[in-house]
Scaffold this motif. Sequence first.
Motif, PDB file in Angstrom:
ATOM      1  N   LYS A 130       0.837  -1.190   0.000  1.00  0.00           N
ATOM      2  CA  LYS A 130       0.000   0.000   0.000  1.00  0.00           C
ATOM      3  C   LYS A 130       0.883   1.255   0.000  1.00  0.00           C
TER       4      LYS A 130
ATOM      5  N   GLU B  99       0.567   5.391   0.197  1.00  0.00           N
ATOM      6  CA  GLU B  99      -0.366   6.468   0.525  1.00  0.00           C
ATOM      7  C   GLU B  99      -0.272   7.637  -0.450  1.00  0.00           C
ATOM      8  N   ASP B 100       0.935   7.936  -0.899  1.00  0.00           N
ATOM      9  CA  ASP B 100       1.138   9.119  -1.733  1.00  0.00           C
ATOM     10  C   ASP B 100       2.178   8.797  -2.804  1.00  0.00           C
ATOM     11  N   TYR B 101       1.882   9.153  -4.033  1.00  0.00           N
ATOM     12  CA  TYR B 101       2.823   8.870  -5.106  1.00  0.00           C
ATOM     13  C   TYR B 101       2.617   9.849  -6.252  1.00  0.00           C
TER      14      TYR B 101
END
Length: 406
Positions: free
Chosen positions: A54, A56-58
């Motif tokens: 997982k 969260e931010d990309y």
Amino acid sequence: MKVGLSFEENPEEFVFLKTKKTNPNGWYTETIPLERFRGKQIAAISLYFDSNKKIEDYTINIGQLSVRKAQIGKNSASLPTVSGLKVTDVDFEDGIYADTRIKWDRLSDTDVKRYEVYRIKPDGTKEFLGATPNHVYYVQQFRRIAKEDETVFEVVAIDQQYRHGETARVNFKWPPYPEPTADFSVDKTFVTPGEKVTFFNQSSEVTETLSWEFPEGTPSTSTKDQPVVTYEQPGTYSVTLSAKNSEGEDVITKEALITVSEKADEATNIAQGKPASADGACIKTEQPKYAVDGDPSSKWCALGEEPHWLTIDLGGEYLVSKFVVKHAEAGGESASFNTSGFKLQISQDGEHWTEVKEVKGNKYAVSHHPVPLTNAKYARLKITKAGQGSGSTTRIYEFEVYGIKN
């Protein structure tokens, strides 16, 4: 990331091709052979992203996607290196901004589609600046990164198949990193005891630390960018700001800037309805008196080259604390007509003038200009740049002068 292909015989079904794992911290080019699909007609191309954990931010950046014919026996860099690359002109502003022009020799290869221009940052990463079919490129108002000594540009030729030639680089030197220039403004200068006063740091961008001094104020010192101060006792107070960086320090003191008095809440617009004169008017319904009639829908307008001026006879001696100018946009006109440059002046006789404030680069529809409490019988708005562009027609919907009877 996977690249998916579907073909004409079954456009809903995709074949996904894996890409290689690469360093995710910069741009890279992935080339995927399609030899095994020779003869088929591509219906659609898809990019598929997934992860076994997982995230969260990309961020995913795709600079270009293309399908090309294989160039058997040819180097992928089909174009020669750009030659004759040089910086021909540099204009510096405040030691941290620059406008520069770079040029190079035009390649004779008719297959050149464009030239791409990049800036190489101090950390080695590239910043795309733009592309041009010409052999000259103008880079406008780019900012120095930290205290870099030089800026490096890279130019590369791109052919009709979007293949890159070999890159060429050129650099220019920055001047010594500048010392800061201290400056500030305030939301009001005439206040009652205990009333809050907000100060605004306007020091140059290279400032690293601030140090305020507010004698008899609370707080008496601050390092904030926008401190709020109160003064409990009536009187007149000066304010000092020090701006520092690694190269040096600049100090500014504005004497007798803040006046604290129980009468401060009596200040009104003392210009409204007073006799007004000017250097001219556009038409009969845009005379100087309409700038002080209290009606925000009427205006004073003047034609011709700057400077234009509007003078108000206050009808007596007053203590002036603030000017408010309502420009073209305040009356419903285009923001491009807002007055850009002007001076605020006062006089005791209407002939000899003292400048209390100069404004450059105004863009506001309504601009507020507190000034140290000053005696005046006349007030004048002197316009040095009428609009945001090259036009010289002045449009003022209201000129307000705040103060109390002396």
